[in-house]
Scaffold this motif. Structure first.
Motif, short mmCIF file in Angstrom:
data_model
loop_
_atom_site.label_atom_id
_atom_site.label_comp_id
_atom_site.label_asym_id
_atom_site.label_seq_id
_atom_site.Cartn_x
_atom_site.Cartn_y
_atom_site.Cartn_z
N ASN A 120 22.33 4.65 5.15
CA ASN A 120 22.73 3.37 4.55
C ASN A 120 21.53 2.45 4.34
N THR A 121 20.67 2.39 5.34
CA THR A 121 19.51 1.50 5.30
C THR A 121 18.54 1.92 4.22
N VAL A 122 18.23 3.19 4.18
CA VAL A 122 17.28 3.69 3.19
C VAL A 122 17.82 3.49 1.78
N GLN A 123 19.07 3.84 1.57
CA GLN A 123 19.65 3.72 0.23
C GLN A 123 19.66 2.27 -0.24
N ALA A 124 19.95 1.34 0.66
CA ALA A 124 19.96 -0.08 0.29
C ALA A 124 18.58 -0.57 -0.13
N ALA A 125 17.54 0.01 0.47
CA ALA A 125 16.18 -0.47 0.21
C ALA A 125 15.50 0.22 -0.97
N ILE A 126 16.04 1.32 -1.46
CA ILE A 126 15.36 2.09 -2.50
C ILE A 126 15.01 1.26 -3.74
N PRO A 127 15.94 0.49 -4.30
CA PRO A 127 15.56 -0.26 -5.50
C PRO A 127 14.36 -1.16 -5.30
N ALA A 128 14.30 -1.84 -4.17
CA ALA A 128 13.16 -2.73 -3.90
C ALA A 128 11.88 -1.94 -3.65
N LEU A 129 11.98 -0.82 -2.94
CA LEU A 129 10.79 -0.02 -2.65
C LEU A 129 10.22 0.61 -3.92
N LYS A 130 11.06 0.92 -4.86
CA LYS A 130 10.59 1.48 -6.13
C LYS A 130 9.71 0.50 -6.89
N GLU A 131 9.92 -0.79 -6.66
CA GLU A 131 9.13 -1.82 -7.33
C GLU A 131 7.79 -2.07 -6.64
N SER A 132 7.63 -1.55 -5.44
CA SER A 132 6.39 -1.75 -4.70
C SER A 132 5.29 -0.85 -5.25
N ALA A 133 4.07 -1.33 -5.16
CA ALA A 133 2.93 -0.51 -5.57
C ALA A 133 2.65 0.59 -4.56
N ALA A 134 3.17 0.44 -3.34
CA ALA A 134 2.94 1.44 -2.29
C ALA A 134 4.12 1.40 -1.33
N GLY A 135 5.27 1.90 -1.78
CA GLY A 135 6.46 1.88 -0.96
C GLY A 135 6.40 2.88 0.17
N ARG A 136 6.91 2.48 1.32
CA ARG A 136 6.87 3.34 2.50
C ARG A 136 8.21 3.27 3.23
N ILE A 137 8.70 4.43 3.67
CA ILE A 137 9.87 4.51 4.53
C ILE A 137 9.44 5.22 5.81
N VAL A 138 9.69 4.58 6.94
CA VAL A 138 9.35 5.17 8.24
C VAL A 138 10.62 5.21 9.08
N SER A 229 0.81 2.34 6.07
CA SER A 229 -0.45 1.88 5.50
C SER A 229 -0.70 2.41 4.09
N ILE A 230 -1.55 1.71 3.37
CA ILE A 230 -2.01 2.16 2.06
C ILE A 230 -2.73 3.49 2.20
N GLU A 231 -3.48 3.63 3.29
CA GLU A 231 -4.29 4.85 3.49
C GLU A 231 -3.46 6.11 3.68
N ALA A 232 -2.19 5.96 4.05
CA ALA A 232 -1.34 7.14 4.27
C ALA A 232 -0.59 7.56 3.01
N ALA A 233 -1.13 7.22 1.86
CA ALA A 233 -0.45 7.44 0.59
C ALA A 233 -0.19 8.92 0.28
N TYR A 234 -0.98 9.83 0.86
CA TYR A 234 -0.84 11.26 0.54
C TYR A 234 -0.13 12.01 1.64
N ILE A 235 0.57 11.28 2.51
CA ILE A 235 1.32 11.89 3.61
C ILE A 235 2.79 11.57 3.41
N THR A 236 3.61 12.59 3.23
CA THR A 236 5.04 12.36 3.07
C THR A 236 5.84 13.56 3.57
#
Length: 256
Positions: A120-138, A229-236
């Motif tokens: 529920n939490t992740v799905q609610a945040a997806i639209p906003a995270l898509k607008e971020s230049a560096a969206g992160r879900i932890v 972090s921005i530095e973790a951009a290639y870790i998913t």
């Protein structure tokens, strides 16, 4: 590390324990942090502690089992701070119930909070995270379930193992938006809940950990901050065990 003073984070279950630890670490690094909790008074107290330490934070009342409240929480963060860059899906519960006597209600309570609540939490945040230049879900998972087991926590272990299955596929789906999805897997961390299990349990667990201590909430906060972090951009789609080496020994004799 890149300057994070313009980064915005939302942490669920952040009024105490690991969630508060994550929120405080992120705030100390310059993030604007939304402290989300079921009880607004507890969230406000957490915000007061963060502000007293020089951080910037806001309190939001939301329940991860209530999708509408989570969507409203994301909108409040966007209205206050202008967007959302990091979601820490941390809210969780761990009541004990033996398998033989566990009721369907016991099972549903834990799975609805820990696993469905994360969804529920992740799905609610997806639209906003898509607008971020560096969206992160932890996601805050655990070693219990994915790696280890403990009597009375079969429902908890199932929920935490389920979170990791979710993370791997969600990471693939979110990659096209540049949003990463990772999980932190805490071992035994000193929180209000763990302290309630008694000194005997705490001493026994510390003795079985190679680093000879239980973890601090800040240990998990730093791990979450790395994934954010921005530095973790290639870790998913990855997991990070933070347990002082707890899962390594074959027996207590190996710890010495």
């Amino acid at each position: 590390m890149t300057d994070t003073t313009q980064r915005i984070a939302m942490v669920t279950g952040a009024s105490k324990g690991i969630g508060l630890g994550i929120a405080r670490v992120l705030a100390a690094k310059g993030y604007k942090v939304a402290v989300v909790a079921r009880h607004i008074q507890a969230a406000e107290q957490a915000v007061a502690a963060i502000v007293a330490e020089g951080g910037e934070a806001m309190a939001i009342n939301a329940d991860v089992t209530d999708r509408a409240s989570l969507k409203a929480a994301v909108e409040r963060v966007k209205a206050a701070y202008g967007g959302l860059d990091v979601l820490c899906a941390n809210a969780g519960i761990f009541p004990s119930a033996d398998l033989e006597t566990m009721t369907e209600a016991d099972w549903d309570l834990v799975l609805n909070t820990n696993l469905k609540g994360m969804f529920n939490t992740v799905q609610a945040a997806i639209p906003a995270l898509k607008e971020s230049a560096a969206g992160r879900i932890v996601v805050t998972s655990s070693i219990t379930g994915p790696v280890t087991g403990f009597p009375g926590w079969s429902h908890y272990g199932a929920s935490k193992a389920g979170q990791l299955g979710f993370v791997r596929t969600a990471a693939i789906e979110m990659a096209k938006y540049g949003v990463t999805v990772n999980a932190v897997m805490p071992g035994n961390i000193i929180t209000e809940g763990l302290e309630g299990m008694g000194d005997g349990y705490l001493s026994q667990m510390a003795a079985s950990i190679p680093l000879k201590r239980l973890g601090r909430v800040e240990d998990i906060g730093e791990a979450a901050a790395f994934f954010a972090s921005i530095e973790a951009a290639y870790i998913t789609g990855q997991t990070l065990v933070v347990d002082g080496g707890q899962i390594l020994p074959e027996s207590l004799e190996a710890v010495g």
